[in-house]
Scaffold this active site. Sequence first.
Site, mmCIF file in Angstrom:
data_model
loop_
_atom_site.group_PDB
_atom_site.id
_atom_site.type_symbol
_atom_site.label_atom_id
_atom_site.label_comp_id
_atom_site.label_asym_id
_atom_site.label_seq_id
_atom_site.Cartn_x
_atom_site.Cartn_y
_atom_site.Cartn_z
ATOM 1 N N ALA A 164 0.831 -1.207 0.000
ATOM 2 C CA ALA A 164 0.000 0.000 0.000
ATOM 3 C C ALA A 164 0.868 1.261 0.000
ATOM 4 O O ALA A 164 1.950 1.271 0.592
ATOM 5 C CB ALA A 164 -0.895 0.001 1.237
ATOM 6 N N ASP A 165 0.389 2.312 -0.670
ATOM 7 C CA ASP A 165 1.054 3.609 -0.527
ATOM 8 C C ASP A 165 0.248 4.449 0.473
ATOM 9 O O ASP A 165 -0.770 3.991 0.997
ATOM 10 C CB ASP A 165 1.246 4.300 -1.883
ATOM 11 C CG ASP A 165 -0.068 4.686 -2.545
ATOM 12 O OD1 ASP A 165 -1.102 4.717 -1.856
ATOM 13 O OD2 ASP A 165 -0.055 4.955 -3.760
#
Lengths: 79, 245
Positions: free
Chosen positions: A35-36
Amino acid sequence: MENIEARVKKIVAEQLGVNEAEVKIDSSFVDDLGADSLDTVELVMALEEEFECEIPDEEAEKITTVQQAVDYVTAHLNK
Amino acid sequence: MSLQGKVALVTGASRGIGAAIADTLAAAGAKVIGTATSEGGAAAIGERLAQWGGVGMVLNVGEDGAIDALVDTISKEYGDVAILVNNAGITRDGLLMRMKDEDWDAIMDTNLKSVFKTSKAVMRGMMKARWGRIINIASVVGAMGNAGQANYAAAKAGIMGFTKSMAREVGSRGITVNCVAPGFIDTDMTRALPEAQREALVQQIALGRLGAAQDIADAVDFLASSRAAYVTGQTLHVNGGMLMP
């Protein structure tokens, strides 16, 4: 409890576009699931909707793993 | 009807550029909500937009909680905002030496902080939809400066920087964020200028005339459409060649 864990895992898989089997209880959103920072914000938004609660920003920042999400939801649904 | 089914929020839609933008997006098929600061203004917008199914609502951008409440109401009644046009703005001109703190703060709150607040308020819906358009009305003054408008120019330049940062943050979600920077447009705001100053300004315009509000509305219409899907973080200058940055 299991029910919450399953729902959290399902949302995590949907939001991060990963296979549900890859989502373990100790998975970190960023380190394990790719995930960012924007993904994690969206994830919290999705959790808020699923469990009909509002997660304050200070709390949201601390939710970085599936376990932490489950713990947060569990603690706040019991109230 | 390229914007069919999209909900568009246009702030400051009573007069001038905002009115032209609201009408143009509505004619293109969008469900337009135009805002005014007074009940009377909102009613007039509603009458104007009724032929396309648009509505007028009251919004005072400086009022605490007003923006969130409005966006909430729109989402419930019409669906999430897909196109946001931040147009509402005021001037409090004066030479820096005479500019009061209140003149600075009023411009920053109404012209810059409001852009932050409305953008934040619509972001959840746009991220979920994986589609969104934010179009901020800046000004040529934000790029070239203007004596007597230090506050206004600072706010408008601020909008341009905000736009670029937002564009980078949310580009991966199919949301574009751009500015349109009008030059010298024939509106009530510019009609308030002294005649001599108006003439001096026209001298600097390559096309030799003032712009019309519709010129700005057409640029906004383009940026809102699918034709501008690959344009983000930009400032589109619509100024008749007054400034060529």
